[in-house]
Design an enzyme around this catalytic site. Structure first.
Site, PDB file in Angstrom:
ATOM      1  N   HIS A  60       0.856  -1.192   0.000  1.00 20.22           N
ATOM      2  CA  HIS A  60       0.000   0.000   0.000  1.00 20.22           C
ATOM      3  C   HIS A  60       0.889   1.237   0.000  1.00 20.22           C
ATOM      4  O   HIS A  60       1.863   1.302   0.763  1.00 20.22           O
ATOM      5  CB  HIS A  60      -0.898  -0.009   1.236  1.00 20.22           C
ATOM      6  CG  HIS A  60      -1.853   1.137   1.253  1.00 20.22           C
ATOM      7  ND1 HIS A  60      -2.970   1.173   0.447  1.00 20.22           N
ATOM      8  CD2 HIS A  60      -1.844   2.300   1.936  1.00 20.22           C
ATOM      9  CE1 HIS A  60      -3.612   2.308   0.647  1.00 20.22           C
ATOM     10  NE2 HIS A  60      -2.945   3.014   1.539  1.00 20.22           N
ATOM     11  N   VAL A  68      -9.927  -3.454   5.192  1.00 23.71           N
ATOM     12  CA  VAL A  68      -9.279  -2.811   4.043  1.00 23.71           C
ATOM     13  C   VAL A  68      -7.974  -2.172   4.527  1.00 23.71           C
ATOM     14  O   VAL A  68      -8.003  -1.207   5.289  1.00 23.71           O
ATOM     15  CB  VAL A  68     -10.203  -1.745   3.405  1.00 23.71           C
ATOM     16  CG1 VAL A  68      -9.486  -1.033   2.269  1.00 23.71           C
ATOM     17  CG2 VAL A  68     -11.486  -2.391   2.915  1.00 23.71           C
TER      18      VAL A  68
END
Ligand code: GAR
Length: 206
Positions: A111, A146
């Site tokens: 990420h 998430v």
């Protein structure tokens, strides 16, 4: 001899995927990338993978009536390749709890922010808009949330006065290309131990 098996899931460009393939082929990671799967038939990463001789499979999300049908096909395409580790590399879909539970602590994601700051989409834009002075990237195990799973490796970069979303993203991407192979190498060296939220990095395998 590389015995570990990696499946990489992509949706687009595939530069993190490429770094993982290169690191495996160079012997830096004791594993091989046995399959690359894309949910997007147009993903540039598909050709990149093929250039390294890695087999590719497309599971086109749009071809399925609903998310459950898509995921069942995706899970099947993953299972066929019998991976030890699944790496999400710019894969822009959220895996269901069922999928995550089938491969607990065997799915990693990268990420482009220092989690838990700026999860979700447009992480670099979120960081700029918030005004942080430091950002970076995170490699983490995937859990049911998430971008919430246990953190394995993080690398920081400065946010500069004249940064745009593009320049910040490019600086972070350089660190991503270091962080992801590092995390995957530690996994295949047996040096990651998950203790609750913390991932301990061991000096040597247990
Ligand atoms: C990378 O910056 C990755 O961190 C990000 O997408 C880009 C993919 O680039 N992933 C996410 O934002 C996931 N939420 P790549 O296809 O060249 O590896």
């Amino acid at each position: 001899m590389a015995t570990g098996r990696i499946v990489i899931l992509i949706s687009g460009r595939g530069t993190n995927m490429e770094r993982l393939i290169q690191a495996c082929q160079a012997g830096e990671i004791p594993a091989q990338v046995v399959r690359v799967i894309s949910d997007n038939p147009e993903a540039r990463g598909l050709q990149r993978a093929q250039a390294y001789g890695v087999p590719t499979v497309v599971v086109p999300a749009r071809a399925f009536p609903d998310r459950a049908a898509f995921e069942a096909a995706l899970l099947e395409a993953v299972r066929e390749a019998a991976p030890d580790l699944i790496c999400l590399a710019g894969f822009m879909r959220i895996l269901s709890p069922r999928f995550v539970q089938a491969y607990r602590y065997r799915i990693m994601n990268i990420h482009p922010a220092l989690l838990p700051s700026f999860p979700g989409l447009h992480a670099q834009r979120q960081a700029l808009e918030y005004g942080v002075k430091v950002s970076g990237c995170t490699v983490h195990f995937v859990d049911e949330g998430v971008d919430t799973g246990p953190i394995i490796v993080q690398k920081a970069v400065p946010v500069l006065e004249d940064d745009t979303e593009e320049t910040l993203a490019a600086r972070i991407l350089q660190k991503e290309h270091e962080a992801y192979p590092e995390a995957v190498r530690l996994f295949f060296e047996g040096r990651l131990r998950v203790e609750g939220r913390r991932v301990r990095i061991l000096d040597r395998p247990e």
